[in-house]
Design an enzyme around this catalytic site. Structure first.
Site, PDB file in Angstrom:
ATOM      1  CB  SER A  40       7.723 -33.192   3.395  1.00 10.66           C
ATOM      2  OG  SER A  40       7.201 -31.953   3.855  1.00 10.66           O
ATOM      3  CG  ASP A 340      10.629 -31.850  11.480  1.00 13.85           C
ATOM      4  OD1 ASP A 340       9.597 -31.149  11.444  1.00 13.85           O
ATOM      5  OD2 ASP A 340      11.045 -32.484  10.490  1.00 13.85           O
ATOM      6  CG  HIS A 343       7.688 -32.173   8.410  1.00 14.47           C
ATOM      7  ND1 HIS A 343       9.001 -31.731   8.367  1.00 14.47           N
ATOM      8  CD2 HIS A 343       7.227 -32.101   7.141  1.00 14.47           C
ATOM      9  CE1 HIS A 343       9.318 -31.418   7.122  1.00 14.47           C
ATOM     10  NE2 HIS A 343       8.260 -31.620   6.362  1.00 14.47           N
TER      11      HIS A 343
END
Length: 379
Positions: A40, A340, A343
């Protein structure tokens, strides 16, 4: 703004002049293509394309800062990979699962998928772990690249020519291999035994790319995970000896450094075995930890909390993800390191890309390598 040494600024100015001159004269880029692998940290849309349901990343506030809508990036805006594209004059990469024809990938492709691991799922199942993440491991992503290369080149020589003139970014990868056992409360002594296997897979994947013709591969290390708000929430303790002076969990950062040391050793071995190939270690750990140590240098005002969350310690509530009802977003993400809880913000990724490109946190400057390649093209 970060303090930039005058020599670095001069180098960058010369690089930009040289690049613009080369593009004017020969319409050449440093690299014919840019290919990226990972999880990610680098995913620009593969997760959004395959996951059902795709989750909060498919809705605002993800993407709010730059794109003004969700793109599948796990951030409020651009990622490290996007800033590298901008610096090297390459359009943002098409996610592999989104493209259909060779034209979609004329400048490269992004194979990274949110939740990806280096090791395949059977590895974790054989250790009695619940498999929590995507099946698209690094090995799968390498096979995707091999398939795409056959689409881009009609012969072995043409495919090797593409690979040899391309830039490859492998990772960050490996973090999720450890996140699974961490989140399932496996002891740190057990998780350390996974590291050699993770490193071997990363090394083997880099070697696969080299055998396909790759000459320039950037391999990032792991982040200082002990500073990540999500982990500081999950593993919070009243034992002050487990924290460093910045409030980060020492044992988690020590684990990340253990992984990074093993990775650097592997890359040195590969370099010695493959003369003519440039393997660049990107020190994500040091540049990110520098944010925590010297936040005002970068304009960060909050190094502790997630920008987007639902309260609780560090603004992380494990039951309510960013983007779900009950969460809220800070007024200015650029003042935060964490987006968040797991990340980073676009601003943090921008500075990581800046320092990785210029060289303070790599064993060789990507921009310097770029300039050398342009010089070779002009000759």
């Amino acid at each position: 703004m970060p303090i930039i040494r005058s020599s670095v600024s001069l180098f960058l100015a010369l690089f930009l002049v040289f690049r613009n001159l080369s593009l004017t004269l020969a319409d050449d880029r440093c690299y014919s293509h840019f290919f990226a692998f990972g999880d990610s940290i680098a995913d620009t849309g593969n997760w959004l394309h395959y996951a059902v349901p795709p989750g909060p990343v498919a809705r605002l506030p993800y993407g709010e800062t730059f794109f003004k809508h969700p793109t599948g990036r796990f951030s409020d805006g651009r990622l490290i990979i996007d800033f590298i594209c901008e610096a090297l004059d390459i359009p943002y990469l098409t996610p592999y699962l989104v493209g259909n024809t060779s034209k979609d990938f004329q400048f490269g492709a992004n194979f990274a998928v949110g939740g990806a691991t280096a090791l395949n799922q059977d590895y974790f199942k054989n250790r009695g772990l619940q498999v929590m993440f995507t099946p698209y491991s690094l090995g799968t992503q390498i096979r995707w690249f091999e398939k795409l290369l056959k689409l881009l080149g009609s012969s072995d020589s043409e495919r090797k020519a593409i690979a040899s003139t391309s830039l490859f970014l492998m990772g960050e990868i490996g973090g999720n291999d450890y996140n699974q056992p961490f989140l399932q409360n496996r002891p740190i002594e057990e998780i350390r035994t996974y590291v050699p296997d993770v490193i071997d897979v990363i090394g083997a994947s880099a070697n696969d790319l080299i055998n396909l013709g790759a000459k320039m591969i950037v391999v990032p290390g792991n982040f200082p995970i002990g500073c990540v708000p999500e982990f500081r929430t999950i593993f919070q303790t009243n034992n002050s000896s487990e924290y460093d002076q910045y409030g980060c969990l020492k044992w988690m950062n020590e684990f990340a450094e253990y992984h990074n040391t093993a990775l650097k050793t592997k890359l040195r071995q590969l370099t010695e075995s493959n003369p003519g190939v440039t393997l660049i270690y990107a020190d994500y750990y040091s540049v990110t930890f520098n944010f925590t140590k010297n936040p005002m240098t970068y304009g960060f005002e909050n190094v502790r909390d997630a920008c987007c969350g639902a309260g609780g310690p560090y603004n992380v509530n494990p039951m309510i993800d960013c983007g779900l009802h009950g969460s809220h977003t800070c007024p200015d993400p650029a003042k935060y390191i964490s987006w968040d809880g797991s990340h980073m913000t676009e601003q943090a990724y921008k500075y990581i890309a800046h320092d990785i490109l210029e060289g303070p946190y790599t064993n060789t400057s990507i921009l310097a390598q770029c300039m050398f390649r342009l010089y070779d093209f002009e000759k």
